[in-house]
Design an enzyme around this catalytic site. Structure first.
Site, PDB file in Angstrom:
ATOM      1  CG  ASN A   8       1.154  -2.497  -8.760  1.00 15.00           C
ATOM      2  OD1 ASN A   8       1.829  -3.274  -9.424  1.00 15.00           O
ATOM      3  ND2 ASN A   8       1.618  -1.354  -8.287  1.00 15.00           N
ATOM      4  CE  LYS A  10       2.969  -2.109  -4.944  1.00 11.71           C
ATOM      5  NZ  LYS A  10       3.176  -1.371  -3.705  1.00 11.71           N
ATOM      6  CG  HIS A  94       3.420   2.604  -8.199  1.00 12.60           C
ATOM      7  ND1 HIS A  94       4.290   2.600  -7.136  1.00 12.60           N
ATOM      8  CD2 HIS A  94       2.273   2.035  -7.766  1.00 12.60           C
ATOM      9  CE1 HIS A  94       3.684   2.032  -6.097  1.00 12.60           C
ATOM     10  NE2 HIS A  94       2.465   1.689  -6.446  1.00 12.60           N
ATOM     11  CD  GLU A  96       6.139   0.372  -4.891  1.00 11.99           C
ATOM     12  OE1 GLU A  96       5.993  -0.427  -5.837  1.00 11.99           O
ATOM     13  OE2 GLU A  96       5.509   0.254  -3.816  1.00 11.99           O
ATOM     14  CD  GLU A 164      -1.063   3.378  -5.498  1.00 12.52           C
ATOM     15  OE1 GLU A 164      -1.670   2.332  -5.244  1.00 12.52           O
ATOM     16  OE2 GLU A 164       0.083   3.399  -5.952  1.00 12.52           O
ATOM     17  N   GLY A 170       2.141  -0.286   1.453  1.00  9.74           N
ATOM     18  CA  GLY A 170       2.899  -1.394   2.022  1.00  9.74           C
ATOM     19  C   GLY A 170       3.215  -1.230   3.496  1.00  9.74           C
ATOM     20  CB  SER A 209      -2.377  -0.374   3.657  1.00 13.97           C
ATOM     21  OG  SER A 209      -0.960  -0.272   3.700  1.00 13.97           O
TER      22      SER A 209
HETATM   23  P1  13P Z   1      -0.215  -2.006  -0.905  1.00 21.60           P
HETATM   24  O1  13P Z   1      -1.668  -2.357  -1.156  1.00 21.60           O
HETATM   25  O2  13P Z   1       0.658  -3.225  -0.766  1.00 21.60           O
HETATM   26  O3  13P Z   1      -0.056  -1.003   0.184  1.00 21.60           O
HETATM   27  O4  13P Z   1       0.305  -1.287  -2.258  1.00 21.60           O
HETATM   28  C1  13P Z   1      -0.438  -0.260  -2.793  1.00 21.60           C
HETATM   29  C2  13P Z   1       0.128   0.065  -4.118  1.00 21.60           C
HETATM   30  O5  13P Z   1       1.221   0.594  -4.220  1.00 21.60           O
HETATM   31  C3  13P Z   1      -0.648  -0.296  -5.307  1.00 21.60           C
HETATM   32  O6  13P Z   1      -0.116   0.274  -6.461  1.00 21.60           O
END
Ligand code: 13P
Length: 247
Positions: A8, A10, A94, A96, A164, A170, A209
């Protein structure tokens, strides 16, 4: 079950990032790992990447879609448009997007219906906050999101779940193997209860992560059928290293 390693991106990536895609495609040509590999770039790069990867082992997916196929929704992109441009999957719900755009599980369910109608495979995300976990609410929150984010339209259609934990995204923190096993097992049980036999065949990804150093352990946990990788998917070498842990 065949694993899915999905990146992803983002809100990252410019046209020059096609170099990363080239490197991933080349890396996949040299591997014997039997797993699915997917990159979900921002909308702006979908068309170029879909063309670039046509006929390769790398699939291209999106990070969101609208719940209807077309109409007066300025700035939005429909599932039909994504399928038309060559996307195979779409990430939905997601954390976010739930946080930044107030997306509710009911919105996610509507989008998931649109996705399968358009022939896309939705990757539906669920996960608890740190406060939820500390209050002992992980199972309740995750299963509640799962129940309300999955429409009946998914019956007999391919779909994917991504667990997640928000506190692991992150942050460099990952859930430990025991925590992951517990949630993935609960998700599997809920899927089987609702979808019967089909529930056994839904890929359940872990995200938060993931990196080359922890991928082998995480991908070895029962009911972990792949990963949804953020930061580490932006570097071809790291993403390929994670992919190569999926064997
Ligand atoms: P990270 O791998 O950067 O922690 O992000 C995970 C994520 O949100 C994947 O959708």
């Amino acid at each position: 079950m065949r694993k899915l390693i999905a990146g992803n991106w983002k809100m990252n990536g410019l046209r020059a990032s096609s170099d990363v895609i080239t490197e991933i495609v080349q890396g996949l040509e040299g591997t014997e790992i039997e797993a699915d590999c997917l990159i979900c770039p921002p909308f702006t790069l979908l068309g170029a990447f879909a063309e670039q990867t046509a006929g390769s082992g790398l699939k291209i997916g999106a990070q969101n879609c609208h719940a209807v196929a077309s109409g007066a929704h300025t700035g939005d992109v429909s599932a039909q448009m994504l399928a038309d441009i060559g996307a195979s999957h779409v990430i939905l719900g997601h954390s976010e997007r739930r946080a930044d755009h107030g997306e509710l599980s009911s919105d996610v369910a509507a989008k998931a219906s649109a996705a399968v109608d358009a022939g896309l495979v939705p990757i539906i995300c669920v996960g608890e906050s740190l406060a939820d976990r500390e209050a002992g609410l992980t199972r309740k929150v995750v299963l509640g999101q799962l129940d309300m984010s999955l429409p009946d339209a998914l019956v007999e259609k391919p779909f994917v779940i991504a667990y997640e934990p928000i506190w692991a995204i992150g942050t460099g923190l990952t859930a430990d193997a025991g925590q992951i096993a517990e949630v993935h097992h609960a998700v599997r049980e809920a899927l089987v209860k609702r979808f019967g036999e089909q529930g056994h065949n839904v890929q359940i990804l872990y995200g938060g992560s993931m990196k080359p150093a922890n991928a082998t352990e995480i991908l070895g946990v029962a009911d972990v059928d792949g990963g949804l990788i953020g930061g580490a998917s932006l570097k071809a070498a790291d993403f390929l290293a994670i992919f190569n842990s999926a064997g």
